[in-house]
Design an enzyme around this catalytic site. Sequence first.
Site, mmCIF file in Angstrom:
data_model
loop_
_atom_site.group_PDB
_atom_site.id
_atom_site.type_symbol
_atom_site.label_atom_id
_atom_site.label_comp_id
_atom_site.label_asym_id
_atom_site.label_seq_id
_atom_site.Cartn_x
_atom_site.Cartn_y
_atom_site.Cartn_z
ATOM 1 N N ARG A 156 34.340 5.537 27.888
ATOM 2 C CA ARG A 156 34.612 5.106 29.266
ATOM 3 C C ARG A 156 34.324 6.231 30.237
ATOM 4 N NH1 ARG A 156 39.987 1.348 28.853
ATOM 5 N NH2 ARG A 156 38.827 -0.465 28.102
ATOM 6 N N GLU A 204 30.481 -0.955 21.650
ATOM 7 C CA GLU A 204 30.682 -2.405 21.589
ATOM 8 C C GLU A 204 30.361 -2.955 20.196
ATOM 9 O OE1 GLU A 204 32.117 -4.577 23.540
ATOM 10 O OE2 GLU A 204 32.629 -2.894 24.818
ATOM 11 N N THR A 220 36.736 -4.622 14.626
ATOM 12 C CA THR A 220 37.380 -3.364 14.242
ATOM 13 C C THR A 220 38.275 -2.864 15.375
ATOM 14 O OG1 THR A 220 35.328 -2.900 13.062
ATOM 15 C CG2 THR A 220 36.883 -1.097 13.200
ATOM 16 N N TYR A 242 27.895 -11.987 24.069
ATOM 17 C CA TYR A 242 29.066 -11.169 24.395
ATOM 18 C C TYR A 242 28.646 -9.718 24.678
ATOM 19 C CZ TYR A 242 32.703 -7.859 23.483
ATOM 20 O OH TYR A 242 33.526 -6.773 23.588
ATOM 21 N N ASP A 275 35.027 -11.916 24.507
ATOM 22 C CA ASP A 275 35.313 -11.614 23.100
ATOM 23 C C ASP A 275 36.610 -12.329 22.708
ATOM 24 O OD1 ASP A 275 37.344 -10.175 24.242
ATOM 25 O OD2 ASP A 275 36.909 -8.305 23.207
ATOM 26 N N CYS A 312 54.861 -10.843 27.463
ATOM 27 C CA CYS A 312 54.688 -11.471 28.780
ATOM 28 C C CYS A 312 55.462 -10.749 29.879
ATOM 29 C CB CYS A 312 55.083 -12.937 28.725
ATOM 30 S SG CYS A 312 54.084 -13.869 27.560
ATOM 31 N N CYS A 369 50.319 -17.458 34.919
ATOM 32 C CA CYS A 369 49.929 -17.878 33.563
ATOM 33 C C CYS A 369 50.506 -19.268 33.249
ATOM 34 C CB CYS A 369 50.414 -16.850 32.542
ATOM 35 S SG CYS A 369 50.005 -17.311 30.858
HETATM 36 S S1 SF4 Z 1 48.433 -13.760 29.979
HETATM 37 FE FE1 SF4 Z 1 50.155 -15.164 29.813
HETATM 38 S S2 SF4 Z 1 50.561 -15.301 27.630
HETATM 39 FE FE2 SF4 Z 1 49.314 -13.481 27.962
HETATM 40 S S3 SF4 Z 1 50.814 -11.833 28.141
HETATM 41 FE FE3 SF4 Z 1 50.309 -12.544 30.234
HETATM 42 S S4 SF4 Z 1 51.887 -14.037 30.655
HETATM 43 FE FE4 SF4 Z 1 51.920 -13.749 28.472
#
Ligand code: SF4
Length: 321
Positions: free
Chosen positions: A22, A34, A40, A117, A135, A196, A205
């Site tokens: 990076r 990549e 891996t 990708y 990915d 989360c 989300c």
């Molecule tokens: S994108 Fe959604 S499922 Fe993934 S960690 Fe964040 S809140 Fe949780």
Amino acid sequence: MSRLSTRLLNWYNKHKRILPWRDHPDPYAVWVSEIMLQQTRVETVIPYFEKWMKLFPTIKKLAKANEQDVLNAWEGLGYYSRARNLHKSAKVVAEKFNGELPRNLDDLKSLAGIGKYTVGAIASMAFGMDEATLDGNLRRIFSRLFDVKEFADSPAGEKILWSLARENLPKGKAGDYNQALMDLGSTICLPKNPKCLLCPLIQICEARKKGVQELRPILKPKKKTPQYIDVAVVVLRRDEVLLNQRPADGLLANMWEFPNARLAEAAVLGGVKSKEIVKSLKAQTKIQVKQKEALGIVNHAYTHFKVSVHVYQCDLISIPK
Ligand code: SF4
């Protein structure tokens, strides 16, 4: 910028992982990293990447290296076709593009081992182009953020996920956006028990709102993985050991191995029998041995099958001329 990318990039600025490829957007380094990162983990890749860049610091050096040195540098990373493809493509880049990775996406795609990708990853991270990528980490994140109910590994699911990755891409910041998603997938939006409460995208989300985050992505039901039983023989003569070179094509092409054979299912019912070992080895390798003692069993899982290798020390009777 969308709400998603603003939140994501703010988080990335504070939490991005320090990785050797990076902040030095050398297209060759991005390409090598990549390819190594496919299948891996980052922690495993870092020492291999550093060693590789010392041994083959440029595409032209890699193009001139002999295949055995390339494979030795890859030894332990697995999926050796990745190393062979890197080597093969380096030769093409050295010859056709004067050792510089091409910026044209079709030219990039034409190189062995570079799929959709990897093209997106190289174009965005190394060339600053507004290209999305997808990915396993990104597939999981978008499936959860937008509660995608198509099979993520089906053509219809792929199409939806690629569109979501493209629609939310912030112009001029695609490299950071793609890397931020990769970091989020590796450290927070984990396949099991996603964290989360630490996620910068929790407010937007959909899967989290419905409490179904652990059920996304939805994948096609898996076929049962075949399980094989092989025998391998260790034949010693003074300080030498008998090895066999695999064919130039297919799994582990050209690699050296202890002579071995696959046992027919019927032959292993009730246990591996001495007669079957000798017979199968002779039929499949033309090597004739006399079995001595059992040395142990090695279990290994490949992507598409599992194998238990029963290893025996043997005396050599004959090998094909
Ligand atoms: S994108 Fe959604 S499922 Fe993934 S960690 Fe964040 S809140 Fe949780």
